[in-house]
Enzyme design. Sequence first.
Site, PDB file in Angstrom:
ATOM      1  N   LYS A   1       3.191  -4.163  16.252  1.00  0.00           N
ATOM      2  CA  LYS A   1       4.010  -3.022  16.693  1.00  0.00           C
ATOM      3  C   LYS A   1       4.459  -3.226  18.133  1.00  0.00           C
ATOM      4  O   LYS A   1       5.616  -2.996  18.481  1.00  0.00           O
ATOM      5  CB  LYS A   1       3.192  -1.726  16.636  1.00  0.00           C
ATOM      6  CG  LYS A   1       2.952  -1.145  15.267  1.00  0.00           C
ATOM      7  CD  LYS A   1       2.287   0.225  15.431  1.00  0.00           C
ATOM      8  CE  LYS A   1       1.641   0.683  14.156  1.00  0.00           C
ATOM      9  NZ  LYS A   1       0.842   1.892  14.322  1.00  0.00           N
TER      10      LYS A   1
ATOM     11  N   GLU B   1      -6.989  -1.880   4.984  1.00  0.00           N
ATOM     12  CA  GLU B   1      -6.939  -1.372   6.359  1.00  0.00           C
ATOM     13  C   GLU B   1      -8.346  -0.923   6.770  1.00  0.00           C
ATOM     14  O   GLU B   1      -8.705  -0.974   7.936  1.00  0.00           O
ATOM     15  CB  GLU B   1      -5.935  -0.207   6.478  1.00  0.00           C
ATOM     16  CG  GLU B   1      -5.460   0.012   7.906  1.00  0.00           C
ATOM     17  CD  GLU B   1      -4.232   0.903   8.017  1.00  0.00           C
ATOM     18  OE1 GLU B   1      -3.131   0.398   8.312  1.00  0.00           O
ATOM     19  OE2 GLU B   1      -4.365   2.121   7.816  1.00  0.00           O
TER      20      GLU B   1
ATOM     21  N   GLY C   1      -5.552   8.278   8.417  1.00  0.00           N
ATOM     22  CA  GLY C   1      -4.283   8.269   7.679  1.00  0.00           C
ATOM     23  C   GLY C   1      -4.466   7.909   6.219  1.00  0.00           C
ATOM     24  O   GLY C   1      -3.934   8.563   5.319  1.00  0.00           O
ATOM     25  N   ARG C   2      -5.245   6.864   5.955  1.00  0.00           N
ATOM     26  CA  ARG C   2      -5.399   6.394   4.564  1.00  0.00           C
ATOM     27  C   ARG C   2      -6.361   7.272   3.761  1.00  0.00           C
ATOM     28  O   ARG C   2      -6.605   7.002   2.583  1.00  0.00           O
ATOM     29  CB  ARG C   2      -5.821   4.933   4.551  1.00  0.00           C
ATOM     30  CG  ARG C   2      -7.046   4.613   5.397  1.00  0.00           C
ATOM     31  CD  ARG C   2      -7.195   3.115   5.603  1.00  0.00           C
ATOM     32  NE  ARG C   2      -8.300   2.786   6.479  1.00  0.00           N
ATOM     33  CZ  ARG C   2      -8.226   2.733   7.810  1.00  0.00           C
ATOM     34  NH1 ARG C   2      -7.080   3.026   8.405  1.00  0.00           N
ATOM     35  NH2 ARG C   2      -9.263   2.393   8.537  1.00  0.00           N
TER      36      ARG C   2
ATOM     37  N   GLU D   1       9.001   3.877  12.206  1.00  0.00           N
ATOM     38  CA  GLU D   1       9.705   3.943  10.928  1.00  0.00           C
ATOM     39  C   GLU D   1       9.990   5.395  10.538  1.00  0.00           C
ATOM     40  O   GLU D   1      11.101   5.759  10.142  1.00  0.00           O
ATOM     41  CB  GLU D   1       8.865   3.295   9.808  1.00  0.00           C
ATOM     42  CG  GLU D   1       8.687   1.800   9.932  1.00  0.00           C
ATOM     43  CD  GLU D   1       7.489   1.401  10.778  1.00  0.00           C
ATOM     44  OE1 GLU D   1       6.995   2.249  11.567  1.00  0.00           O
ATOM     45  OE2 GLU D   1       7.063   0.240  10.659  1.00  0.00           O
TER      46      GLU D   1
ATOM     47  N   LYS E   1       0.874  11.522  11.040  1.00  0.00           N
ATOM     48  CA  LYS E   1      -0.295  12.016  11.776  1.00  0.00           C
ATOM     49  C   LYS E   1       0.029  12.083  13.270  1.00  0.00           C
ATOM     50  O   LYS E   1      -0.217  13.082  13.927  1.00  0.00           O
ATOM     51  CB  LYS E   1      -1.487  11.098  11.499  1.00  0.00           C
ATOM     52  CG  LYS E   1      -2.765  11.552  12.151  1.00  0.00           C
ATOM     53  CD  LYS E   1      -3.930  10.658  11.750  1.00  0.00           C
ATOM     54  CE  LYS E   1      -5.145  11.008  12.609  1.00  0.00           C
ATOM     55  NZ  LYS E   1      -6.299  10.158  12.319  1.00  0.00           N
TER      56      LYS E   1
ATOM     57  N   HIS F   1       1.208 -10.481 -18.985  1.00  0.00           N
ATOM     58  CA  HIS F   1       2.296 -11.430 -19.221  1.00  0.00           C
ATOM     59  C   HIS F   1       2.790 -12.021 -17.915  1.00  0.00           C
ATOM     60  O   HIS F   1       3.899 -12.559 -17.850  1.00  0.00           O
ATOM     61  CB  HIS F   1       3.424 -10.742 -19.980  1.00  0.00           C
ATOM     62  CG  HIS F   1       2.973 -10.254 -21.322  1.00  0.00           C
ATOM     63  ND1 HIS F   1       3.010 -11.048 -22.457  1.00  0.00           N
ATOM     64  CD2 HIS F   1       2.405  -9.084 -21.704  1.00  0.00           C
ATOM     65  CE1 HIS F   1       2.506 -10.370 -23.480  1.00  0.00           C
ATOM     66  NE2 HIS F   1       2.132  -9.178 -23.041  1.00  0.00           N
TER      67      HIS F   1
END
Length: 548
Positions: A506, A355, A269-270, A214, A208, A386
């Site tokens: 950050k 978030e 973003g999400r 990253e 965005k 399990h």
Amino acid sequence: MSTPDLTTRPQWQALRRHFAQIGAQHLRDLFAADPARGEQLTLEAVGLYLDYSKQRVDADTLRLLRELALACGLPQRIEAMFRGERINTTEQRAVLHVALRAPATADIRVNGRNVIPDVHAVLDRMAAFAERVRSGAWLGHGGKRIRHVISIGIGGSDLGPVMAYEALRAYSQRDLTFGFVSNVDGTDFVEATRDLDAGETLFIVCSKTFTTLETLSNAHAARAWCVQALGDESAVAKHFVAVSTAADEVAKFGIDTANMFGFWDWVGGRYSMDSAIGLSTMLAIGVEHFRAMLAGFHAMDEHFRHAPLEHNLPALMGLLAIWNGNFLGAATVAVLPYEQYLKRFPAYLQQLTMESNGKHVTLDGAPVDYATGPVYWGEPGTNGQHSFYQLIHQGTQLVPCDFIGFGQPLNPLGQQHDQLLANLIAQGEALAFGKSAAEVRAEGTPEALVAHRTFEGNRPSSTILAARLTPHALGSLIALYEHSVFVQGVIWNIDSFDQWGVELGKQLAKTTIAELTAKDEPPLAHDSSTNALIRRYRQLRDGKTSGS
Ligand code: F6P
């Protein structure tokens, strides 16, 4: 004008008093008192059937929760979102992911301008591009057709695309492979590209902001890998496209903005997987399936906007989450899809929910005195059974569960789908009703083991069933959770659309990177633990200590 504190509202107080009465009631009693409960406490919308009869609620709980929602202005807040008001107040932004899936005839305005034509113009450009890649008309630098797509992004620019690719793999074009690179750990990029021919590889750089460390590091690595393999800088034009809101940053990176697909600051973003961030999804499943997914989202949007609270699926799910978190005291929610293709759905939901609602102050900036967003986690069934289900059945923490399943398998294999769904149904039953000590004794269990083999039950769960995992169903399911998150945020009076909490780490990392990469150890002014870790890392990296 400041809003009244949630916990002093009469409706909250009424729920507290109600909890004092109903809180200790066992689901066994609730079911015994009402033989039709399992059919009555259900709701169906847009092809999704929700059974919430195994939640620890009765008709009064639901009425009181709805009264709380009305007192908190839920209907008005829903309208404000759909009308494009700046409900993300800390960033002064509209929140309009619903516009991304609205039909071309819709009219949704931001600052007086209808954004729908822009949305559809981008969708049409995506479609034209996707068709060219899928058909082989788009050729790489050396004239080969694209066989591999690598999407680079992180957080909301990765989790949605990964989840959707996995979820809809059955609908994907199998002669194209898809990889997703998110972690700044070089392993992610190196392993994703290890066996690929650069001449057949297309990178989609999704960000965005186009400033995320990253993503930019991985995009630079990809560019170097591509140029080195193809021996020509100009190869970038055929092997890189960008998805972003920041054309200037995209150009700065060196991707021609003619190869950029845009979106807007009113898409969080999400909440962006159905914007151009979903380009990899469209490349995988094709334009028609992508549009069907958007239609699924939109159908749930319409339901959320127009259905009365009593019949409103996302509102109900959100209010049940309030009940479980704030009254029953559950700190986590397990999301358990009995559908292998939804294996990344819990990871996707983690960002969407945590978030959004991991906040400690109200819209006014006052600290909350009640719990907000729970921890979401999960794994596909039956694997989880399990692994961690033991704690859900007999541990000391209350973990409400969302079970998700489909009537028809996408890969029928003998009776395995019946076995899968039998497990889903049985788990909800076991959690709710448990097994009493008397029942355990009646099985002839030695007295020393009775307590160990007793299940107290009364553990709440919801079950969501749909006919089949289609693009449409996936869209509706995601929109259901998106709006449920919104409902919870409205009740808690928090900003579900900002994410200031990710900033500090950050910022600190920037200082630390400089300290790790300086030739000689610089003066370190952190706390003693951080200083020592920086020193130890430098020594380990430089081979100056064994670390033992
Ligand atoms: O750090 C969190 C975050 O800002 C998320 O909200 C977002 O989805 C992610 O980083 C990626 O941001 P971008 O799309 O700008 O690279």
